[in-house]
Every structure is written in C-alpha cells, then in structure tokens.
Motif scaffolding. Structure first.
Motif, PDB file in Angstrom:
ATOM      1  N   ARG A 118       0.201  18.252   0.237  1.00 39.71           N
ATOM      2  CA  ARG A 118      -0.199  17.709   1.531  1.00 39.71           C
ATOM      3  C   ARG A 118       0.942  16.877   2.138  1.00 39.71           C
ATOM      4  NH1 ARG A 118      -4.938  13.302   2.729  1.00 39.71           N
ATOM      5  NH2 ARG A 118      -4.831  13.455   5.000  1.00 39.71           N
ATOM      6  N   CYS A 119       1.686  16.190   1.280  1.00 45.71           N
ATOM      7  CA  CYS A 119       2.768  15.317   1.761  1.00 45.71           C
ATOM      8  C   CYS A 119       3.890  16.116   2.422  1.00 45.71           C
ATOM      9  CB  CYS A 119       3.334  14.497   0.609  1.00 45.71           C
ATOM     10  SG  CYS A 119       2.085  13.517  -0.237  1.00 45.71           S
ATOM     11  N   SER A 120       4.098  17.369   1.970  1.00 43.54           N
ATOM     12  CA  SER A 120       5.160  18.164   2.594  1.00 43.54           C
ATOM     13  C   SER A 120       4.652  18.895   3.842  1.00 43.54           C
ATOM     14  CB  SER A 120       5.754  19.160   1.593  1.00 43.54           C
ATOM     15  OG  SER A 120       4.742  19.932   1.026  1.00 43.54           O
ATOM     16  N   ALA A 150       0.820  -1.210   0.000  1.00 43.04           N
ATOM     17  CA  ALA A 150       0.000   0.000   0.000  1.00 43.04           C
ATOM     18  C   ALA A 150       0.854   1.261   0.000  1.00 43.04           C
ATOM     19  CB  ALA A 150      -0.924  -0.004   1.218  1.00 43.04           C
ATOM     20  N   HIS A 151       2.076   1.180   0.510  1.00 48.89           N
ATOM     21  CA  HIS A 151       2.933   2.370   0.566  1.00 48.89           C
ATOM     22  C   HIS A 151       3.803   2.437  -0.694  1.00 48.89           C
ATOM     23  CE1 HIS A 151       5.849   5.303   2.005  1.00 48.89           C
ATOM     24  NE2 HIS A 151       5.011   5.575   2.983  1.00 48.89           N
ATOM     25  N   PRO A 152       3.941   3.628  -1.310  1.00 45.42           N
ATOM     26  CA  PRO A 152       4.779   3.738  -2.508  1.00 45.42           C
ATOM     27  C   PRO A 152       6.206   3.218  -2.305  1.00 45.42           C
ATOM     28  CG  PRO A 152       3.496   5.740  -2.232  1.00 45.42           C
ATOM     29  CD  PRO A 152       3.254   4.907  -1.007  1.00 45.42           C
ATOM     30  N   ALA A 195       1.271   4.378   6.416  1.00 44.04           N
ATOM     31  CA  ALA A 195       1.405   5.800   6.728  1.00 44.04           C
ATOM     32  C   ALA A 195       1.618   6.537   5.416  1.00 44.04           C
ATOM     33  CB  ALA A 195       2.588   6.017   7.669  1.00 44.04           C
ATOM     34  N   CYS A 196       0.534   6.874   4.738  1.00 44.51           N
ATOM     35  CA  CYS A 196       0.633   7.546   3.439  1.00 44.51           C
ATOM     36  C   CYS A 196      -0.688   8.265   3.147  1.00 44.51           C
ATOM     37  CB  CYS A 196       0.926   6.517   2.344  1.00 44.51           C
ATOM     38  SG  CYS A 196       0.957   7.226   0.689  1.00 44.51           S
ATOM     39  N   HIS A 197      -0.579   9.486   2.574  1.00 45.44           N
ATOM     40  CA  HIS A 197      -1.796  10.227   2.216  1.00 45.44           C
ATOM     41  C   HIS A 197      -2.430   9.701   0.928  1.00 45.44           C
ATOM     42  CE1 HIS A 197      -0.926  12.920   5.409  1.00 45.44           C
ATOM     43  NE2 HIS A 197       0.156  13.433   4.857  1.00 45.44           N
ATOM     44  N   HIS A 198      -1.635   9.055   0.073  1.00 45.69           N
ATOM     45  CA  HIS A 198      -2.143   8.569  -1.219  1.00 45.69           C
ATOM     46  C   HIS A 198      -1.683   7.132  -1.452  1.00 45.69           C
ATOM     47  CE1 HIS A 198      -2.970  12.785  -1.747  1.00 45.69           C
ATOM     48  NE2 HIS A 198      -1.694  13.065  -1.621  1.00 45.69           N
ATOM     49  N   GLY A 215       6.843  16.895   6.825  1.00 42.84           N
ATOM     50  CA  GLY A 215       5.745  16.036   6.373  1.00 42.84           C
ATOM     51  C   GLY A 215       6.193  14.590   6.247  1.00 42.84           C
ATOM     52  N   CYS A 216       5.877  13.973   5.118  1.00 41.95           N
ATOM     53  CA  CYS A 216       6.282  12.586   4.884  1.00 41.95           C
ATOM     54  C   CYS A 216       7.774  12.532   4.556  1.00 41.95           C
ATOM     55  CB  CYS A 216       5.470  12.012   3.722  1.00 41.95           C
ATOM     56  SG  CYS A 216       6.053  10.379   3.227  1.00 41.95           S
ATOM     57  N   ARG A 217       8.493  11.658   5.215  1.00 44.89           N
ATOM     58  CA  ARG A 217       9.939  11.598   5.012  1.00 44.89           C
ATOM     59  C   ARG A 217      10.324  11.058   3.632  1.00 44.89           C
ATOM     60  NH1 ARG A 217      12.879  10.383  10.777  1.00 44.89           N
ATOM     61  NH2 ARG A 217      11.947  12.183  11.793  1.00 44.89           N
ATOM     62  N   PHE A 218       9.392  10.397   2.970  1.00 42.22           N
ATOM     63  CA  PHE A 218       9.699   9.820   1.651  1.00 42.22           C
ATOM     64  C   PHE A 218       9.348  10.788   0.520  1.00 42.22           C
ATOM     65  CE2 PHE A 218       8.639   6.596  -1.781  1.00 42.22           C
ATOM     66  CZ  PHE A 218       9.963   6.274  -2.044  1.00 42.22           C
ATOM     67  N   ARG A 219       8.825  11.963   0.854  1.00 45.19           N
ATOM     68  CA  ARG A 219       8.236  12.820  -0.188  1.00 45.19           C
ATOM     69  C   ARG A 219       9.243  13.307  -1.225  1.00 45.19           C
ATOM     70  NH1 ARG A 219       9.529  18.100   0.433  1.00 45.19           N
ATOM     71  NH2 ARG A 219       9.955  18.859   2.540  1.00 45.19           N
ATOM     72  N   THR A 220      10.531  13.445  -0.848  1.00 45.50           N
ATOM     73  CA  THR A 220      11.508  13.974  -1.819  1.00 45.50           C
ATOM     74  C   THR A 220      11.847  12.945  -2.898  1.00 45.50           C
ATOM     75  OG1 THR A 220      13.283  13.297  -0.319  1.00 45.50           O
ATOM     76  CG2 THR A 220      12.567  15.592  -0.194  1.00 45.50           C
ATOM     77  N   ARG A 221      11.396  11.705  -2.705  1.00 41.84           N
ATOM     78  CA  ARG A 221      11.697  10.667  -3.704  1.00 41.84           C
ATOM     79  C   ARG A 221      10.438   9.969  -4.201  1.00 41.84           C
ATOM     80  NH1 ARG A 221      15.624   6.605  -1.494  1.00 41.84           N
ATOM     81  NH2 ARG A 221      16.362   6.475  -3.626  1.00 41.84           N
ATOM     82  N   CYS A 222       9.283  10.419  -3.738  1.00 43.02           N
ATOM     83  CA  CYS A 222       8.041   9.700  -4.036  1.00 43.02           C
ATOM     84  C   CYS A 222       7.379  10.236  -5.303  1.00 43.02           C
ATOM     85  CB  CYS A 222       7.084   9.835  -2.854  1.00 43.02           C
ATOM     86  SG  CYS A 222       5.508   9.014  -3.158  1.00 43.02           S
ATOM     87  N   PRO A 223       7.028   9.371  -6.250  1.00 45.28           N
ATOM     88  CA  PRO A 223       6.371   9.845  -7.467  1.00 45.28           C
ATOM     89  C   PRO A 223       4.944  10.344  -7.240  1.00 45.28           C
ATOM     90  CG  PRO A 223       6.598   7.438  -7.473  1.00 45.28           C
ATOM     91  CD  PRO A 223       7.315   7.935  -6.266  1.00 45.28           C
ATOM     92  N   ARG A 224       4.350  10.062  -6.078  1.00 43.08           N
ATOM     93  CA  ARG A 224       2.962  10.480  -5.826  1.00 43.08           C
ATOM     94  C   ARG A 224       2.878  11.703  -4.912  1.00 43.08           C
ATOM     95  NH1 ARG A 224      -0.102   5.448  -6.848  1.00 43.08           N
ATOM     96  NH2 ARG A 224      -1.863   6.121  -5.604  1.00 43.08           N
ATOM     97  N   ALA A 225       4.014  12.283  -4.564  1.00 48.02           N
ATOM     98  CA  ALA A 225       4.022  13.369  -3.571  1.00 48.02           C
ATOM     99  C   ALA A 225       3.275  14.613  -4.071  1.00 48.02           C
ATOM    100  CB  ALA A 225       5.459  13.746  -3.235  1.00 48.02           C
TER     101      ALA A 225
HETATM  102  S1  SF4 Z   1       2.170   9.838  -1.478  1.00 50.51           S
HETATM  103 FE1  SF4 Z   1       2.830  11.401  -0.032  1.00 50.51          FE
HETATM  104  S2  SF4 Z   1       2.483  10.535   1.988  1.00 50.51           S
HETATM  105 FE2  SF4 Z   1       2.469   8.828   0.516  1.00 50.51          FE
HETATM  106  S3  SF4 Z   1       4.581   8.098   0.500  1.00 50.51           S
HETATM  107 FE3  SF4 Z   1       4.384   9.567  -1.165  1.00 50.51          FE
HETATM  108  S4  SF4 Z   1       5.052  11.486  -0.270  1.00 50.51           S
HETATM  109 FE4  SF4 Z   1       4.613  10.111   1.413  1.00 50.51          FE
END
Ligand code: SF4
Length: 187
Positions: A163-165, A112-114, A181-184, A150-160
């Motif tokens: 809201r994530c920051s 479920a988590h990117p 633990a993810c908004h999307h 925000g989310c610690r993975f946001r600087t590398r996440c394709p869905r960021a």
């Molecule tokens: S979508 Fe947002 S909250 Fe989910 S992992 Fe990516 S940056 Fe984090």
C-alpha cells in the motif's frame, strides 16, 4: 537594537565584519532583522554553524526577543534537540513532504510517523554509558527530483508494504492537534 541583542554599540560600531566571532555575527543578524519591526521571522538553521557552548546563548536570545517583541518564529533545523528546546509546534519533513505535525511535547513523547521515530532515536544522549541506538532505516535518501511512488519514505521504512508504494499517505489527525501522513503509524 545592538544593545538589545547583547552587543555594546560603542565597542562594535567601528569594527569590520571579519573581526566578529560567529556568535557575535549571529547577534548582528538578529538585530538586523529586528530593526524592520517584524511580526514573523524565518530562522533558517540559525545555530548549526556555532559551537555548542554558543548555541544555548543564541537560542536564549531568540526566546528573549520572541517574548519582548511579540514575535512568531519559523525555526528550520536538522538538530532535533535544538528543535525541541525552542518549538511550540513541530513539523517533520522528508524529501519535501510533511510527514508529521504536532505540539512539540506530544510529538517528542509519542511520535506517530516512522521517520520521526527514527530521528528521535538518533538524538545523542550525553552519557558515555548509553550506546547510540542502531538505526533500522537502510539505504541513502532517494533523489528529490525522482522521488519514489506512494510514500516518499517507503524505500527506507521498516514498516513499508504494498500500500505504501501504491498510495500517497495524506495527513490525518491521530491525536488532538497531531497529524501524520502514514498508512501504518506508530501510535
Ligand atoms: S509505513 Fe508506509 S506510509 Fe508509513 S512511513 Fe512507512 S512507508 Fe510511509
């Protein structure tokens, strides 16, 4: 206990540490932890330094000891193929925070988590005709002493997104026993 982990006490008792192979050393480590009669053992990267051929032997031994002595094992590893082989329940962490927790089969079948999704894509397939998937995570992991807002993975996440920051995602249940633990989330 040496016998229980597959070593002959007669053969090994007079040997010096440097005379043992990596696999034998790991068997001795397991014996040393078992003589304390524990209920719970933390295995921190127990097979990462071993040849692939020896890894399976040590993993099988841990499984055997788990059943024989009624143990609970906390298994820490970077190799997801190994994690999948030994775990009933898996927790994925990024920069010191939990991203996802769930039953092993469910998490590997439907991450479920990117970040979990990208880790699973990166598991090598032992088939020369299968090309490795190209990772869509960009950049280097940020410093753990100055993590992103925000989310610690946001600087590398394709869905960021915004809201994530702005908002730290909290763990919430997305399927029975599976928390993310993810908004999307992916699923
Ligand atoms: S979508 Fe947002 S909250 Fe989910 S992992 Fe990516 S940056 Fe984090």
């Amino acid at each position: 206990m040496l016998g229980a982990v597959g070593l002959d006490p007669e053969m090994v008792s007079g040997r010096l540490p440097h005379e043992f192979s990596g696999g034998q050393c790991q068997r001795i480590c397991i014996a040393r932890s078992l003589v304390l009669n524990p209920e719970f053992i933390v295995c921190d990267e127990p097979v990462s330094a071993l040849d692939v051929s020896i890894r399976a032997q040590i993993l099988n031994l841990l499984e055997e000891m788990k059943a024989r002595f009624g143990l609970t094992l906390l298994f820490i590893a970077h190799d997801l193929a190994v994690v999948k082989a030994v775990s009933d329940r898996v927790a994925v962490m990024y920069l010191g925070r939990l991203c996802e927790v769930g039953p092993s089969e469910q998490l590997f079948a439907k991450p479920a988590h990117p970040y979990t999704g990208l880790l699973l894509q990166a598991i090598p397939v032992p088939d020369p005709d299968v090309r490795p998937a190209e990772s869509v995570a960009t950049g280097e992991p940020p410093s753990p002493i100055a993590p992103p807002s925000g989310c610690r993975f946001r600087t590398r996440c394709p869905r960021a997104d915004q809201r994530c920051s702005a908002e730290i995602p909290e763990l919430r249940e997305v399927a029975p026993g599976q928390f993310v633990a993810c908004h999307h989330p992916l699923a």
